[in-house]
Motif scaffolding. Structure first.
Motif, PDB file in Angstrom:
ATOM      1  N   MET A   1       0.807  -1.208   0.000  1.00 53.22           N
ATOM      2  CA  MET A   1       0.000   0.000   0.000  1.00 53.22           C
ATOM      3  C   MET A   1       0.847   1.268   0.000  1.00 53.22           C
ATOM      4  N   LEU A   2       2.031   1.123   0.551  1.00 54.49           N
ATOM      5  CA  LEU A   2       2.888   2.301   0.658  1.00 54.49           C
ATOM      6  C   LEU A   2       3.368   2.740  -0.714  1.00 54.49           C
ATOM      7  N   ASN A   3       3.201   3.955  -1.017  1.00 55.33           N
ATOM      8  CA  ASN A   3       3.827   4.411  -2.241  1.00 55.33           C
ATOM      9  C   ASN A   3       5.037   5.288  -1.898  1.00 55.33           C
ATOM     10  N   GLN A   4       5.727   5.681  -2.925  1.00 54.90           N
ATOM     11  CA  GLN A   4       6.976   6.393  -2.749  1.00 54.90           C
ATOM     12  C   GLN A   4       6.840   7.641  -1.882  1.00 54.90           C
ATOM     13  N   ARG A   5       5.871   8.485  -2.213  1.00 56.63           N
ATOM     14  CA  ARG A   5       5.691   9.724  -1.479  1.00 56.63           C
ATOM     15  C   ARG A   5       5.486   9.496   0.005  1.00 56.63           C
ATOM     16  N   VAL A   6       4.625   8.512   0.292  1.00 54.57           N
ATOM     17  CA  VAL A   6       4.284   8.308   1.690  1.00 54.57           C
ATOM     18  C   VAL A   6       5.500   7.828   2.471  1.00 54.57           C
ATOM     19  N   ILE A   7       6.327   6.997   1.823  1.00 57.88           N
ATOM     20  CA  ILE A   7       7.553   6.579   2.505  1.00 57.88           C
ATOM     21  C   ILE A   7       8.444   7.785   2.760  1.00 57.88           C
ATOM     22  N   GLN A   8       8.576   8.622   1.738  1.00 55.88           N
ATOM     23  CA  GLN A   8       9.407   9.815   1.913  1.00 55.88           C
ATOM     24  C   GLN A   8       8.893  10.668   3.067  1.00 55.88           C
ATOM     25  N   TYR A   9       7.595  10.890   3.087  1.00 58.77           N
ATOM     26  CA  TYR A   9       7.021  11.720   4.147  1.00 58.77           C
ATOM     27  C   TYR A   9       7.229  11.074   5.513  1.00 58.77           C
ATOM     28  N   THR A  10       7.007   9.755   5.567  1.00 60.52           N
ATOM     29  CA  THR A  10       7.082   9.098   6.869  1.00 60.52           C
ATOM     30  C   THR A  10       8.516   9.105   7.389  1.00 60.52           C
ATOM     31  N   VAL A  11       9.477   8.821   6.497  1.00 56.54           N
ATOM     32  CA  VAL A  11      10.881   8.866   6.947  1.00 56.54           C
ATOM     33  C   VAL A  11      11.244  10.282   7.387  1.00 56.54           C
ATOM     34  N   SER A  12      10.766  11.273   6.650  1.00 60.55           N
ATOM     35  CA  SER A  12      11.027  12.664   7.055  1.00 60.55           C
ATOM     36  C   SER A  12      10.485  12.915   8.450  1.00 60.55           C
ATOM     37  N   MET A  13       9.266  12.462   8.657  1.00 57.47           N
ATOM     38  CA  MET A  13       8.623  12.672   9.955  1.00 57.47           C
ATOM     39  C   MET A  13       9.435  12.009  11.057  1.00 57.47           C
ATOM     40  N   VAL A  14       9.929  10.785  10.765  1.00 57.84           N
ATOM     41  CA  VAL A  14      10.719  10.071  11.772  1.00 57.84           C
ATOM     42  C   VAL A  14      11.972  10.866  12.122  1.00 57.84           C
ATOM     43  N   SER A  15      12.560  11.541  11.127  1.00 59.49           N
ATOM     44  CA  SER A  15      13.778  12.276  11.483  1.00 59.49           C
ATOM     45  C   SER A  15      13.480  13.655  12.058  1.00 59.49           C
TER      46      SER A  15
END
Lengths: 318, 496
Positions: A278-292
């Motif tokens: 379900m994860l697409n590229q954008r959401v991974i980018q956003y989520t990793v950003s949020m984690v950092s």
């Protein structure tokens, strides 16, 4: 008190023009603050909404989930964060970054406290020369490539120690500690010396406990710097992707044109795989950003106490 | 107390010149030998090209992995024997022990006569230990060579005697000789009740020494890398008389058409972006002054807190935020599509090269203005309130108060900031521009720091990028001194 008095006098004299002016600056500041904060909020709601709604751009101001009919309704989910454990290479980057933040900051603080104390000792052989020797490095550097060649020569490429050792001596922080220690009454130290305490004992038992505020300041700023570190990883870790820092990893994710979903490692349970797909590229980018971003936002309230102290002390040049 | 003891010393007790000279040579040699332990190019234990070139004597001695990590096949087939590797590690540890003894001796030689004599006994023991270790390394070298010849794999295992080997032999010789001379010319302490001790000033210096050495290695030693500017150096190659080119690379900054056009473009970007930064450097003051005009302190503090957050995230994260707001599927486009019902709103604003300089300025302002204002907010809090009261009694309104009291009160701080930013006009850093760089805006976003990164690390043009770096460093330091001179002239105070 003077503030109140000022307010009182101003109350009497407030004209219509004053009121307009006050309203205008309040609107201005509210707007600017909104611009500063909204992107973080927007990033957050994109990671906790339904991914389909995010992709179709229907998440604008509130986190949304899909109802039975497929329409967006208010709601949150954390599957994106749970699915991060399947993102390749993210784990090692987090570990490396956490390790360098803890070890690097601790060593930097100890070195700064030690050096900052020693440079206050007027008895030291050639003290002012050595102090200048350290401080000059703030204003001068040999350049990026000579620095890189030096790290290569020292065997600090593709090596975790490259994150730790060069950062240990931080001249600016040494100045901050020195300035602070000079404000501690010297009678405290003298009485301990008369009682037979060695330099090390004085440092450990008197100087360090009394310097906690400034040490906390440099620790927090150092930790944020380590957490945000990107350039040394980019330059030095060419053959060791497992040593990339989190920011470097994020930079790679942000620039990868391929679908990051394809980079998800296979395995795990069926539901995990479903979540992964379900994860697409954008959401991974956003989520990793949020984690950092989250750790920074977490230490932020603590940092705030030390802002002014840190920056004002820095203005007092040694 | 110390003074009286010193004054009481008869003239004959002063250390003679010969001893002092020997002592200083000995101390410096010990210092260099100690540093060479951690210096990969001076590793005497790298007796095969298959041993990691980045391994220092120290790492060779303590970590078997660094010796063997690129020897997989060689070890499996026993072209180099395990026993030889063990012997090599032992030999390295022995050399290290000798060097450490000499360094301890050098430290102790700063003490009083009793301590110095004890200390000087150490190199007389330590230098032979070093020599023994070096002998073992040589033996190891001989054994590997013989074994390699026996199995006929000399070409693969590439045994050699490294440059570090003679270097350490020389160290051992110098340390032994100077240590011995100094020891023999230092008379033993006849009074047994004199304790071993060291003057406070040397003790403090020795405690500081590790910090000084670290600073030297990471901040001063890179200057040694400037030598690449004078050679036709290729990565992985060597430098020597055969590729010495003198000032060719410096000349290419002015003669080579491609380099010149690159430099002109890059300098234009650098100066424009720094110039925009300097032109807007009054913004934090405006921010602070206006914020101080808000009467609720709670509101003030909240705004200050929230506007400072962007300063603490990295440029990579700023770029992530830029993506989430301005990219094709970012906030702006989905707002236009779903809220304003515009059709076809799918511009990727990050890919548009128009107004790049302005955009970079705005990102810099977004990130930094709240933070930069803090120093001025603190400055305003430090202004004497009586000035305002007196001005108001004289009938000044708030704008006059700002103009005649607050702004002049902040000027000294502003001047320092301004001069520092003028001194740093060529250094915008590379992170911001690196993350925002793409194929569209490459020509207008590349600043000097980014250019050095691209040609040096990206294209491996080490000499050219070194030359650019040297020029930038020298111009930077000149500007800094000029700014400092101006500051001294105008304000009577230096800024560095």
């Amino acid at each position: 008190m003077s503030r109140k008095a000022q307010d009182a006098t101003m109350h009497i004299r407030r004209t219509a023009g004053d009121r307009v002016f006050d309203t205008a600056i309040i609107i201005l500041f509210v707007l600017f603050t909104f611009i500063c904060i909204f992107p973080f909020y927007y990033l957050l709601i994109n990671t906790i909404s339904d991914n389909d709604l995010v992709t179709s751009g229907r998440v604008n101001f509130f986190p949304m989930l899909k109802d039975a009919a497929g329409n967006g309704v208010f709601g949150v989910q954390i599957n994106n964060y749970l699915a991060l454990k399947n993102v390749q290479d993210l784990g090692s980057s987090v570990m490396v970054t956490v390790a360098r933040t803890i070890i690097g900051t601790a060593l930097m603080v100890v070195t700064s406290a030690w050096a900052g104390y020693l440079v206050t000792k007027r008895k030291m052989w050639k003290r002012s020369f050595w102090y200048r020797f350290l401080v000059v490095t703030m204003y001068f550097n040999a350049g990026l490539v000579p620095w890189y060649m030096n790290m290569l020569m020292m065997g600090l490429t593709d090596n975790f120690l490259a994150y730790i050792i060069p950062g240990m001596v931080a001249p600016y922080n040494i100045i901050l500690v020195k300035t602070y220690i000079e404000s501690i009454p010297s009678s405290l130290e003298e009485s301990a010396v008369i009682d037979g305490a060695s330099t090390l004992t004085v440092w450990r038992k008197i100087i360090v406990p009394l310097s906690i505020p400034i040490l906390a300041t440099i620790a927090i700023f150092g930790a944020v710097g380590n957490w945000n570190s990107f350039q040394d990883s980019l330059l030095l870790m060419n053959n060791r992707p497992d040593l990339y820092t989190l920011q470097h990893r994020l930079y790679i994710y942000l620039n990868s044109s391929s679908n990051l979903g394809a980079m998800m490692s296979q395995g795990g349970t069926v539901s995990e795989q479903a979540a992964a797909s379900m994860l697409n590229q954008r959401v991974i980018q956003y989520t990793v950003s949020m984690v950092s971003i989250i750790p920074i936002l977490l230490v932020y309230p603590f940092m705030q106490r030390y802002f002014v102290k840190g920056i004002m002390l820095g203005a007092v040049k040694g | 107390m110390e003074g009286t003891v010193k004054a009481g010393l008869p003239a004959a007790e002063r250390t003679p010149f010969g001893t002092r000279a020997a002592l200083w040579v000995f101390r410096i040699a010990a210092l260099l030998a100690g540093m060479a332990l951690f210096f990969p190019p001076a590793n005497p234990g790298r007796i095969s090209e298959k041993i990691n070139a980045a391994a220092s004597l120290f790492t060779t001695g303590v970590s078997r992995d660094t010796i063997t990590n690129s020897m997989g096949r060689i070890l499996r087939s026993q072209w180099i024997q395990d026993t030889d590797i063990t012997l090599l590690m032992i030999a390295c540890v022995v050399v290290m022990a000798g060097v450490i003894a000499c360094c301890t001796g050098a430290c102790m030689s700063l003490g009083n006569r009793k301590m110095r004599r004890r200390g000087l006994a150490l190199p007389i023991l330590g230098a032979p230990v070093m020599a023994a270790g070096l002998f073992l390394i040589h033996k190891c070298y001989g054994s590997m060579l013989a074994h390699g010849e026996e199995v006929g794999k000399l070409d693969t295992i590439r045994i050699m005697l490294p440059d570090g080997f003679p270097v350490f032999c020389v160290f051992a010789g110098i340390l032994f000789l100077t240590g011995l001379i100094a020891f023999l010319t230092t008379r033993p302490e006849t009074n047994p009740s004199v304790p071993m001790e060291m003057e406070e000033k040397y003790k403090l210096f020795l405690m500081m020494l590790p910090v000084i050495l670290l600073s030297f290695i990471f901040a001063y030693l890179p200057i040694w890398g400037w030598r690449y500017a004078f050679f036709d150096y290729k990565p992985g190659g060597t430098i020597g008389a055969d590729n010495y080119v003198g000032l060719k690379w410096f000349g290419s900054l002015f003669n080579d058409p491609a380099t010149v056009s690159d430099l002109v473009r890059v300098l234009r970007n650098t100066l424009i972006m720094s110039g925009l930064g300097i032109a807007t450097s009054w913004l934090p003051i405006a921010f602070a002054v206006l914020l101080a005009e808000i009467r609720s302190t709670k509101f003030q503090r909240t705004i200050q807190t929230l506007t400072t957050i962007p300063n603490f995230i990295s440029w990579v994260l700023v770029y992530a935020i830029a993506i989430c707001i301005f990219s094709t599927d970012g906030f702006i486009n989905s707002f236009l599509t779903n809220i304003l019902h515009q059709t076809g709103a799918n511009t990727n604003y990050l890919q548009i090269a128009d107004h790049t300089w302005l955009k970079m300025l705005l990102w810099g302002t977004w990130k930094g203005v709240g933070w930069s204002a803090i120093i001025y907010i603190a400055g305003i809090a430090g202004i004497d309130q009586q000035l305002y009261e007196a001005a108001r009694v004289d009938g000044a309104n708030r704008f006059r108060c700002i103009w005649h009291i607050t702004i002049p009160g902040l000027m000294p701080t502003y001047m320092v900031m301004l001069l520092m930013s003028i001194a740093g006009i060529l250094s915008n850093g590379m992170e911001q521009y690196l993350v925002f760089e793409n194929a569209m805006n490459k020509d207008v976003i590349e600043v000097l720091d980014l250019y050095v990164y691209h040609i040096g690390i990206g294209q491996n043009q080490i000499p050219l990028s070194t030359v650019v770096g040297i020029s930038k460093s020298l111009i930077g330091i000149t500007l800094l001194f000029a700014a400092n001179g101006i500051s001294k002239g105008i304000r009577g105070e230096s800024i560095i």
